[in-house]
Design an enzyme around this catalytic site. Structure first.
Site, PDB file in Angstrom:
ATOM      1  N   ASP A 246      27.857  79.756   1.783  1.00  0.00           N
ATOM      2  CA  ASP A 246      29.020  79.506   1.017  1.00  0.00           C
ATOM      3  C   ASP A 246      28.891  81.099   2.320  1.00  0.00           C
ATOM      4  O   ASP A 246      28.150  81.248   3.023  1.00  0.00           O
ATOM      5  CB  ASP A 246      29.059  80.126  -0.171  1.00  0.00           C
TER       6      ASP A 246
ATOM      7  N   ARG B 233      33.402  83.826 -12.458  1.00  0.00           N
ATOM      8  CA  ARG B 233      32.800  85.141 -11.360  1.00  0.00           C
ATOM      9  C   ARG B 233      34.756  84.641 -10.444  1.00  0.00           C
ATOM     10  O   ARG B 233      34.802  83.843  -9.794  1.00  0.00           O
ATOM     11  CB  ARG B 233      32.228  84.266  -9.695  1.00  0.00           C
TER      12      ARG B 233
END
Length: 552
Positions: free
Chosen positions: A453, A167
């Protein structure tokens, strides 16, 4: 002795020189990145300006919805390219940063896929980004190892390993250490370009069975952004001489505008798509951001905004129907729990929550799910195997015709629940602690038995901002109290004291907690809502971390 990166014309490396990094930042690799940047930078700038235009419309009272101009795409029968056999079974995927030990453990975890993250789980310092590229090249080459000197243990790859997906960062994030023609490169072009250039051949041979590399694409708001990615993929395939459609990508539907563009996004990436994913934490963040000027759409405590809320269930159901109608994977959301080793009872309760969430996903029709920790893989895999058996996915067997009538109103319904002082406190504490870790170089942080996160930190930030802006009245023990600057200031002070008690005075002093507190507080109390917390925090990294030009 002076050391230099060998750079092509128009490229300037402003990060420190490192011999390992130089193997990634070769002249030919940088030339490839620069070609991508030059061809697509104006398209990227246009897409970001269209985002700003949409934000202005929403702030003036408009609502996102299905585009009448692309109804023909939604109603027409078409399918994406067949899913490559190497990526057909994605029942459980594990995610994490491109840190060396994490990569080895994730590939060895028993998951079907490891999503190596340059985005929300990574603090994008020069060191982390370039070391991550080195680590991934070693992983693709199957030469990666790690010696944990504290435990005197060497980590190596087992066989078989999870399939690797990468990603890159979102379109909005720059790479301030690489300038191309006098301006910062686009972060995702750097992440994609360097990984693809160095690994496409070996990846296709060892992991993709002739396909790949495989990617996850974050933060999209419109199909025009998917069209740019499709063009990037076509350009990359042409430059290195591999078949068109070799690269495959899953798009995260993690912004509210994108849920109305799912068919269009798949259509633009038709040859390169392997599905969509419910990026549910960022999706909640985007709901607040989209409706920042709508006082009638205030969120309850973030712990109450789960997948059973009508707007979240509608989003998941429509994603499944859309993907399966178009012949690709519909991936579920993140299980953020981490094992609670010191409390077996609490650990079993947490695992039961995970099982319940995954059972809901697989019964709804998802083809796979995400987990944040290797310890969750067996529980998640068991749930999916029990329902799906040996089938690699549910693309053909669970078409979700019942989701055909989901409306704009279903997707926009305001979530129900209370707003409490404990919710305000948790947002503040988690936000400060996460930003402190991010500034210190860690983008994936275990806090209060959950892996946090940037997405969960963003929920904390925008919810605090929303409650402050509209002076919400709290429920629960603090019923009648309105959130204002005075109340918030007291909460910040008290939560900093709690953080000090939990981590100790020495760690608080050595860590980045005070700087994090300033950044987080400023963003929560700003008159206007910043688009991304990470943009200001990234500027702090660039300004305060030692960095040198390419001429040392």
């Amino acid at each position: 002795m002076e050391c230099y990166y060998d750079v092509p014309e128009g490229v300037d490396i402003r990060g420190r020189y490192d011999a390992e990094f130089a193997k990634i930042l070769t002249k030919d690799a940088l030339k490839f990145v620069a070609e991508l940047q030059r061809e697509f930078r104006n398209h990227i700038k246009y897409a970001l300006e269209k985002r700003r235009e949409a934000k202005r419309r929403y702030n003036e009272g408009a609502l996102p919805g299905f585009d009448p101009a692309t109804r023909y795409i939604r109603e027409k029968e078409w399918v994406c390219a067949p899913v490559p056999p190497a990526a057909a079974d994605r029942k459980v995927e594990i995610t994490g940063p491109v840190e060396r030990k994490m990569i080895i453990n994730a590939l060895n975890s028993g998951a079907k896929v490891f999503m190596a993250d340059f985005e929300d789980a990574l603090s994008p310092s020069w060191e982390n980004l370039m070391r991550g590229q080195v680590n991934l090249k070693d992983a693709v080459d199957a030469t990666i190892s790690f010696h944990d000197k504290v435990r005197n243990r060497v980590y190596k790859l087992n066989h078989p390993t999870a399939k690797l997906f990468v990603r890159p960062r979102g379109w909005h994030l720059p790479e301030a250490h690489i300038f191309i023609d006098g301006e910062p490169a686009t972060g995702c072009i750097v992440d994609f370009g360097l990984f693809f250039y160095h690994n496409h051949s070996e990846f296709r041979r060892t992991q993709g069975a002739g396909f790949g590399p495989f990617f996850y694409l974050p933060k999209m708001e419109h199909s025009r952004e998917a069209k740019i990615w499709n063009s990037v993929f076509e350009k990359a395939e042409k430059v290195v001489g591999i078949e068109r459609g070799s690269i495959r990508a899953t798009v995260l539907i993690e912004t509210l505008p994108a849920v109305f563009q799912m068919n269009e996004i798949l259509y633009e990436l038709k040859e390169h798509s392997v599905g969509l994913n419910c990026g549910r934490w960022d999706y909640i963040f985007s709901y607040v951001k989209t409706f920042q000027a709508h006082p009638d759409r205030l969120l309850p405590d973030r712990v109450q905004v789960g997948m059973t809320q009508h707007f979240m269930k509608s989003y998941s159901d429509l994603l499944i129907r859309t993907c399966h109608r178009r012949g690709v994977h519909a991936m579920g959301g993140m299980a953020a729990q981490i094992p609670i080793k010191e409390d077996p009872v609490a650990n079993e309760l947490a695992l039961e929550l995970v099982r319940k969430d995954k059972l809901r996903e697989v019964k709804a029709g998802h083809d796979g799910t995400w987990a944040a920790h290797p310890g969750l893989i067996p529980a998640c895999m068991e749930v999916f195997n029990n329902i799906m058996g040996n089938a690699p996915n549910q693309i053909e067997t669970n078409q979700r015709e019942d989701a055909a009538n989901i409306t704009e109103e279903d997707l926009l319904q305001t979530p129900r629940g209370g707003r409490t002082m404990e919710g305000l406190r948790l947002n503040t504490r988690v936000g400060i602690e996460y930003v402190a870790a991010w500034l210190s170089g860690s983008g994936s942080v275990p806090l209060y038995n959950l892996m946090e996160d940037a997405a969960t930190a963003e929920i904390s930030r925008v919810q605090n901002w929303q409650w402050l802006k509209y002076g919400v009245e709290l429920n629960g023990d603090e019923v009648g109290v309105r959130v204002n600057r005075e109340v918030f200031g007291r909460v910040v002070e008290e939560e900093m004291a709690r953080i000090e008690k939990e981590v100790g005075k020495e760690k608080l002093k050595k860590g980045m907690y005070k700087e994090a507190c300033k950044i987080f507080t400023r963003q929560c109390t700003s008159p206007t809502l910043d688009d991304f917390l990470t943009l200001e925090a990234y500027n702090y990294i660039v300004l305060h971390h030692p960095r040198e030009s390419s001429k040392l």
